[in-house]
Design a protein around this motif. Structure first.
Motif, PDB file in Angstrom:
ATOM      1  N   LEU A   1       0.845  -1.190   0.000  1.00 29.02           N
ATOM      2  CA  LEU A   1       0.000   0.000   0.000  1.00 29.02           C
ATOM      3  C   LEU A   1       0.878   1.236   0.000  1.00 29.02           C
ATOM      4  N   SER A   2       0.252   2.405  -0.032  1.00 25.90           N
ATOM      5  CA  SER A   2       1.033   3.625  -0.236  1.00 25.90           C
ATOM      6  C   SER A   2       0.336   4.825   0.375  1.00 25.90           C
ATOM      7  N   ASP A   3       1.114   5.902   0.543  1.00 25.76           N
ATOM      8  CA  ASP A   3       0.587   7.239   0.839  1.00 25.76           C
ATOM      9  C   ASP A   3      -0.250   7.316   2.112  1.00 25.76           C
TER      10      ASP A   3
ATOM     11  N   SER B   1      -4.746   4.407  -2.498  1.00 23.45           N
ATOM     12  CA  SER B   1      -6.209   4.341  -2.370  1.00 23.45           C
ATOM     13  C   SER B   1      -6.773   5.490  -1.549  1.00 23.45           C
ATOM     14  N   SER B   2      -6.073   6.614  -1.553  1.00 25.89           N
ATOM     15  CA  SER B   2      -6.534   7.858  -0.916  1.00 25.89           C
ATOM     16  C   SER B   2      -6.664   7.753   0.604  1.00 25.89           C
ATOM     17  N   ILE B   3      -5.743   7.039   1.224  1.00 28.40           N
ATOM     18  CA  ILE B   3      -5.677   7.011   2.689  1.00 28.40           C
ATOM     19  C   ILE B   3      -5.511   8.424   3.241  1.00 28.40           C
TER      20      ILE B   3
ATOM     21  N   SER C   1      -3.485   9.321  -6.720  1.00 30.43           N
ATOM     22  CA  SER C   1      -4.572   8.815  -5.882  1.00 30.43           C
ATOM     23  C   SER C   1      -5.736   8.264  -6.697  1.00 30.43           C
ATOM     24  N   GLN C   2      -6.283   7.164  -6.200  1.00 30.90           N
ATOM     25  CA  GLN C   2      -7.472   6.537  -6.759  1.00 30.90           C
ATOM     26  C   GLN C   2      -8.494   6.356  -5.626  1.00 30.90           C
ATOM     27  N   LYS C   3      -9.728   6.027  -5.983  1.00 33.67           N
ATOM     28  CA  LYS C   3     -10.733   5.740  -4.959  1.00 33.67           C
ATOM     29  C   LYS C   3     -10.477   4.397  -4.295  1.00 33.67           C
ATOM     30  N   GLN C   4      -9.808   3.509  -5.016  1.00 30.49           N
ATOM     31  CA  GLN C   4      -9.504   2.171  -4.526  1.00 30.49           C
ATOM     32  C   GLN C   4      -8.265   1.688  -5.263  1.00 30.49           C
ATOM     33  N   ILE C   5      -7.757   0.540  -4.901  1.00 30.21           N
ATOM     34  CA  ILE C   5      -6.646  -0.033  -5.652  1.00 30.21           C
ATOM     35  C   ILE C   5      -7.157  -0.447  -7.028  1.00 30.21           C
TER      36      ILE C   5
ATOM     37  N   ILE D   1      -5.443  -2.440   0.944  1.00 29.71           N
ATOM     38  CA  ILE D   1      -4.153  -3.104   0.814  1.00 29.71           C
ATOM     39  C   ILE D   1      -4.227  -4.076  -0.352  1.00 29.71           C
ATOM     40  N   LEU D   2      -3.182  -4.112  -1.138  1.00 23.56           N
ATOM     41  CA  LEU D   2      -3.057  -5.114  -2.200  1.00 23.56           C
ATOM     42  C   LEU D   2      -2.393  -6.355  -1.619  1.00 23.56           C
ATOM     43  N   PHE D   3      -2.983  -7.522  -1.900  1.00 21.29           N
ATOM     44  CA  PHE D   3      -2.401  -8.794  -1.483  1.00 21.29           C
ATOM     45  C   PHE D   3      -2.074  -9.638  -2.715  1.00 21.29           C
ATOM     46  N   ILE D   4      -0.915 -10.285  -2.677  1.00 24.31           N
ATOM     47  CA  ILE D   4      -0.508 -11.220  -3.731  1.00 24.31           C
ATOM     48  C   ILE D   4       0.009 -12.483  -3.061  1.00 24.31           C
TER      49      ILE D   4
END
Length: 389
Positions: free
Chosen positions: A125-127, A356-358, A339-343, A366-369
């Motif tokens: 995740l980011s930002d 995701s605009s935290i 920034s996006q509304k979601q991933i 959070i992105l999971f792989i």
């Protein structure tokens, strides 16, 4: 005589009525102008009331002095609190006004390894932008940390593509939390990879245009420019200087902004990009100004600023994305910054946007792989699909 007097009286009355009407008319027409003048004077003379900032709680800001002691500074309800601690052994706990920190070493050793591979889950995740409470809720509900805010992701690798600083008012809390969590992750056989974002680099270079007012007050009370609170001899400043600008985990390449196609056409390696960027990180600490490729990497097409994956015009083409993936030997480029509304994904899933605009303080993902599968973890911990455009 009566008749003549009547006409004299009538004419006199008419003249008086005309004069009175004229006076009333003049007064009536002059009132708005006079009222406007009074109102203008009232507006000018009314003092501007600025919102007052509540007494600041912040810290600690910890420095290593010449005697190898820790000098720590807090703001407690606006008052400066200091302490000097002998560094006998680590980890070492310090606290004041219910603002603790765990110190793990006097300096942070830079890990020059940029590529990691293994059969483990990856989260990214980011930002955060100072939104500590949203961050904790997101990490807890998605089992990155437990209810006590300790590492719970086992041997997993957790990537944060920068921008802890600016906008929000709990930057210090996030920095100390991640500084300690990184050690917990390593002890569990996992890892945290924090890459530098443009706001880290801005603050370290004294560009404070997005700083929350709380930190302006902190700098004033501690009588230091804010960037000097993260100097080389500070624990957090030294730690931030140890962080890379990119990282590769399995078949994924991470950076805050992204990779300009020219990095592939010029055959630039990940090590070269990171080394040149880091060697020119802070202008005030350089013997010579940035120039050439070092200057390029710190400008709009460099890895912390690039937005070419989201530009409607003159952005990266699909062929250029393929060229980047082939050059760096990855299947995905994963970035924050925009920034996006979601991933979300771009370029049929080859680029994944994880900001995701935290920063708004209301939501985040959070992105999971894991084992070839990808999904989004919502703020509440719900598993959501990742759609490939």
């Amino acid at each position: 005589m009566f008749h003549s007097s009547f006409f004299v009286f009538r004419n006199t009355a008419l003249i008086l009525m005309l004069l009175l009407t004229s006076s009333v008319s003049t007064f009536a027409f002059s009132m708005p102008a006079e009222k406007a003048k009074v109102e203008a004077l009232t507006i000018i003379s009314t003092p501007v009331i600025k919102p007052t900032l509540a007494p600041v709680n912040d810290g600690p800001y910890v420095f290593v002095n010449q005697q190898q002691q820790l000098e720590s500074y807090w703001l407690c309800q606006g008052d400066v609190v200091t302490s000097v601690t002998e560094t006998v052994n680590f980890p070492l706990s310090i606290s004041a006004c219910n603002m603790p920190a765990q110190i793990h070493a006097l300096t942070s050793i830079e890990n020059k390894v940029l590529e990691f591979s293994g059969d483990y889950p990856v989260a990214a995740l980011s930002d955060f932008h100072g939104q500590y409470d949203v961050m904790i809720e997101l990490l807890t509900n998605n089992n990155i940390i437990d209810e006590n805010k300790n590492w719970a992701f086992g041997k997993g690798h957790f990537v944060i593509t920068g921008d802890i600083f600016d906008r929000g008012d709990k930057v210090t809390e996030i920095l100390w939390f991640l500084y300690d969590l990184e050690q917990q992750a390593q002890q569990a056989g996992g890892g945290i990879h924090l890459t530098l974002g443009n706001h880290e680099v801005m603050v370290l270079n004294g560009d404070l245009r997005y700083l929350h007012p709380k930190y302006i007050k902190t700098a004033q009370r501690l009588n230091k420019p804010f960037e000097q609170l993260f100097s080389q001899n500070s624990i957090l400043g030294n730690w931030l200087r140890s962080k890379p600008v990119l990282v590769k985990v399995n078949n994924m390449l991470f950076a805050h902004g992204g990779f300009h196609p020219s990095l592939a056409t010029e055959k630039r390696s990940l090590l070269d990009i990171n080394t040149v960027f880091k060697d020119s990180l802070i202008k005030a600490e350089l013997e010579q100004p940035r120039e050439g490729w070092a200057k390029f990497l710190h400008k709009s097409n460099g890895p912390i600023w690039y937005r070419g994956y989201f530009a409607q015009d003159k952005g990266a083409t699909s062929a250029e994305i393929d060229m980047l993936l082939k050059h760096f030997d990855v299947k995905h480029i994963i970035v924050g910054h925009t920034s996006q509304k979601q991933i979300e994904t771009r370029y049929q899933g080859r680029v994944i946007a994880i900001d995701s605009s935290i920063k708004r303080g209301k939501y985040g993902e959070i992105l999971f792989i894991e084992k070839g599968k990808k999904w989004r973890g919502s703020l509440s911990g719900k598993v959501l699909p990742l759609y490939d455009e």
